[in-house]
Write an enzyme that holds these catalytic residues in place. Structure first.
Site, PDB file in Angstrom:
ATOM      1  N   CYS A  70     -21.091  96.723  19.008  1.00 16.66           N
ATOM      2  CA  CYS A  70     -20.448  95.411  19.128  1.00 16.66           C
ATOM      3  C   CYS A  70     -19.392  95.232  18.034  1.00 16.66           C
ATOM      4  O   CYS A  70     -19.694  95.358  16.847  1.00 16.66           O
ATOM      5  CB  CYS A  70     -21.496  94.306  19.025  1.00 16.66           C
ATOM      6  SG  CYS A  70     -20.776  92.635  18.988  1.00 16.66           S
ATOM      7  N   CYS A  73     -20.154  92.101  15.379  1.00 14.60           N
ATOM      8  CA  CYS A  73     -21.223  92.129  14.382  1.00 14.60           C
ATOM      9  C   CYS A  73     -20.634  92.451  13.009  1.00 14.60           C
ATOM     10  O   CYS A  73     -19.532  92.996  12.905  1.00 14.60           O
ATOM     11  CB  CYS A  73     -22.265  93.185  14.762  1.00 14.60           C
ATOM     12  SG  CYS A  73     -23.338  92.703  16.129  1.00 14.60           S
ATOM     13  N   HIS A 135     -26.479  89.041  16.492  1.00 14.08           N
ATOM     14  CA  HIS A 135     -26.002  89.472  17.804  1.00 14.08           C
ATOM     15  C   HIS A 135     -26.836  88.893  18.945  1.00 14.08           C
ATOM     16  O   HIS A 135     -26.288  88.341  19.910  1.00 14.08           O
ATOM     17  CB  HIS A 135     -26.013  91.000  17.887  1.00 14.08           C
ATOM     18  CG  HIS A 135     -25.520  91.529  19.197  1.00 14.08           C
ATOM     19  ND1 HIS A 135     -24.179  91.740  19.456  1.00 14.08           N
ATOM     20  CD2 HIS A 135     -26.191  91.871  20.332  1.00 14.08           C
ATOM     21  CE1 HIS A 135     -24.044  92.200  20.696  1.00 14.08           C
ATOM     22  NE2 HIS A 135     -25.243  92.293  21.245  1.00 14.08           N
ATOM     23  N   ASN A 175     -16.769  80.966  26.594  1.00 13.20           N
ATOM     24  CA  ASN A 175     -17.278  81.526  27.839  1.00 13.20           C
ATOM     25  C   ASN A 175     -18.627  82.161  27.515  1.00 13.20           C
ATOM     26  O   ASN A 175     -18.704  83.010  26.634  1.00 13.20           O
ATOM     27  CB  ASN A 175     -16.335  82.597  28.395  1.00 13.20           C
ATOM     28  CG  ASN A 175     -14.953  82.070  28.690  1.00 13.20           C
ATOM     29  OD1 ASN A 175     -14.799  80.920  29.094  1.00 13.20           O
ATOM     30  ND2 ASN A 175     -13.934  82.887  28.491  1.00 13.20           N
ATOM     31  N   HIS A 186     -21.867  89.084  22.077  1.00  9.46           N
ATOM     32  CA  HIS A 186     -22.108  88.447  20.780  1.00  9.46           C
ATOM     33  C   HIS A 186     -21.680  86.974  20.861  1.00  9.46           C
ATOM     34  O   HIS A 186     -20.651  86.657  21.456  1.00  9.46           O
ATOM     35  CB  HIS A 186     -21.298  89.162  19.698  1.00  9.46           C
ATOM     36  CG  HIS A 186     -21.667  88.772  18.305  1.00  9.46           C
ATOM     37  ND1 HIS A 186     -22.387  89.592  17.463  1.00  9.46           N
ATOM     38  CD2 HIS A 186     -21.426  87.642  17.593  1.00  9.46           C
ATOM     39  CE1 HIS A 186     -22.564  88.989  16.293  1.00  9.46           C
ATOM     40  NE2 HIS A 186     -21.980  87.799  16.359  1.00  9.46           N
ATOM     41  N   HIS A 188     -19.784  83.951  20.614  1.00  7.63           N
ATOM     42  CA  HIS A 188     -18.433  83.704  20.140  1.00  7.63           C
ATOM     43  C   HIS A 188     -17.682  82.837  21.134  1.00  7.63           C
ATOM     44  O   HIS A 188     -18.075  82.681  22.289  1.00  7.63           O
ATOM     45  CB  HIS A 188     -17.678  85.021  19.939  1.00  7.63           C
ATOM     46  CG  HIS A 188     -17.231  85.668  21.226  1.00  7.63           C
ATOM     47  ND1 HIS A 188     -18.103  86.293  22.096  1.00  7.63           N
ATOM     48  CD2 HIS A 188     -15.999  85.766  21.805  1.00  7.63           C
ATOM     49  CE1 HIS A 188     -17.446  86.766  23.138  1.00  7.63           C
ATOM     50  NE2 HIS A 188     -16.165  86.444  22.994  1.00  7.63           N
ATOM     51  N   GLN A 190     -13.325  81.221  21.745  1.00  7.21           N
ATOM     52  CA  GLN A 190     -11.922  81.556  21.534  1.00  7.21           C
ATOM     53  C   GLN A 190     -11.105  80.289  21.324  1.00  7.21           C
ATOM     54  O   GLN A 190     -11.545  79.185  21.660  1.00  7.21           O
ATOM     55  CB  GLN A 190     -11.370  82.342  22.723  1.00  7.21           C
ATOM     56  CG  GLN A 190     -12.072  83.667  22.979  1.00  7.21           C
ATOM     57  CD  GLN A 190     -11.461  84.418  24.147  1.00  7.21           C
ATOM     58  OE1 GLN A 190     -10.295  84.810  24.117  1.00  7.21           O
ATOM     59  NE2 GLN A 190     -12.250  84.610  25.192  1.00  7.21           N
TER      60      GLN A 190
END
Length: 364
Positions: A70, A73, A135, A175, A186, A188, A190
């Site tokens: 990933c 991470c 994660h 999303n 992971h 997150h 945007q």
């Protein structure tokens, strides 16, 4: 909140956000990366009056890597990632595969062979927001202080990006879930800084202005007041925020979160509103996670006012979040078929009143 700015190996910026001082962020990016080059452009659709972004370089972006590879991470001595630190609270960095970038390129005024299609470079900025270094987690798993830190991060980035010359709207979103199309699991989100006002915000602004002229009131505020008074579609609320299923919901499960006191954007939220949002949002996300036997995929979309430089009004805008899922039943997803994709006329498989009742029954 403590903010630390660093630079990645290819020149992109990374920022660390920590709740408390005393955590030095001095790690360097040891990767040998070439400078990022993008080829974005935007083309104007004269029929719909909307910009379309062309970003063909994104075809090669990372797609669903295994957990041990990933890129979000923290870095380890054995493997360097997009985040050089060995641990972090919230990290934000420029997207390596951005749809929009701050570099300028020379383009002709119109698309070749199409004089009715204006052409511009893909100016803007796209950032990745990592909510946690863990994660196997999600936003719903965060505690209230971390959720508040993420909100403060959104506020910081919205203010800074909104001040860039040429930026007309800042969009913070998440999303969540492979069914939504997430390419990295992971936790997150945007941030997109657009050089134009998006079609959704432009259309809402037009209707809000029309409502002001005909009714003398604020469309957002009157809608919120009506939903709070009726209560039938309210999922949960606290002193500062109300979460309700809109009576005109397009998605199978859709909740909108409104502050009771009008603000135009995330930076305008005061401490009381920010603390209360963290609590309410985690509550609603928990209901989305437990409504079915597996957590619902979702999109969380902040609707902020255009920036002051945009040719769109801010004075009546009411900040709100739209949270929605494409899951309509266990094992069944809502697909955008002919009417939705072809004509943008949504046909819902659920009723807002039933959905609100179902979400209220989910244990917080």
């Amino acid at each position: 909140m403590i903010t630390t700015r660093r630079t990645l190996a290819d020149g992109r910026e990374i920022l660390y956000f920590d709740a408390d001082p005393g955590v030095p962020r001095t790690a360097t990016d040891t990767r040998d990366l070439p400078r990022t080059h993008t080829h974005s452009q935007r083309r104007f659709d004269p029929l719909l009056g909307e910009w379309v972004v062309i970003a063909s370089h994104r075809q090669t972006r990372t797609f669903l890597p295994p957990a041990d590879l990933c890129p979000l991470c923290p870095s380890t001595p054995e493997r360097a990632t997009e985040v050089p630190e060995s641990d972090y609270q919230v990290a934000v960095f420029e997207n390596r595969f951005p749809s929009l970038s701050t570099g300028h390129a020379d383009f002709p005024a119109t698309v070749e062979g199409s004089p009715l299609t204006p052409l511009r470079d893909g100016y803007g900025r796209c950032e990745v927001v990592c909510f946690t270094s863990v994660h196997d987690s999600s936003f719903a798993d965060l505690d209230e202080p971390r959720a508040r830190l993420v909100l403060d991060t959104w506020a910081h980035r919205s203010a800074e990006l909104g001040a860039l010359d040429g930026i007309e709207q800042v969009f913070c979103f998440e999303n969540h879930g492979e069914e939504i199309g997430v390419t990295l699991s992971h936790p997150h989100g945007q941030i997109y800084a657009y050089p134009f006002v998006t079609p959704r915000v432009a259309k809402i602004s037009e209707n809000v202005g029309r409502y002001r002229k005909s009714h003398g009131g604020n469309l957002f505020g009157d809608l919120l007041a009506a939903e709070r008074a009726a209560g039938v579609r309210v999922v949960t609320a606290n002193d500062e925020w109300t979460a309700f299923v809109p009576p005109f919901a397009r998605w199978p499960y859709e909740v909108q979160l409104y502050p009771h006191r009008r603000v135009a954007d995330i930076p305008d939220l005061d401490d009381a509103q920010r603390d209360a949002f963290a609590a309410l949002y985690l509550d609603v996300l928990g209901r989305f996670a437990r409504r079915f036997d597996t957590p619902m995929p979702y999109i969380a979309a902040w609707n902020q006012a255009p920036t002051p430089r945009a040719d769109a009004p801010r004075e009546d805008w009411w900040l709100h979040m739209q949270l929605f899922s494409i899951r309509r039943a266990p094992g069944k997803l809502k697909y955008l078929a002919g009417s939705e994709s072809g004509m943008n006329v949504f046909i819902s498989d659920t009723t807002p009143e039933t959905v609100a009742a179902e979400l209220r029954e989910v244990a917080p």
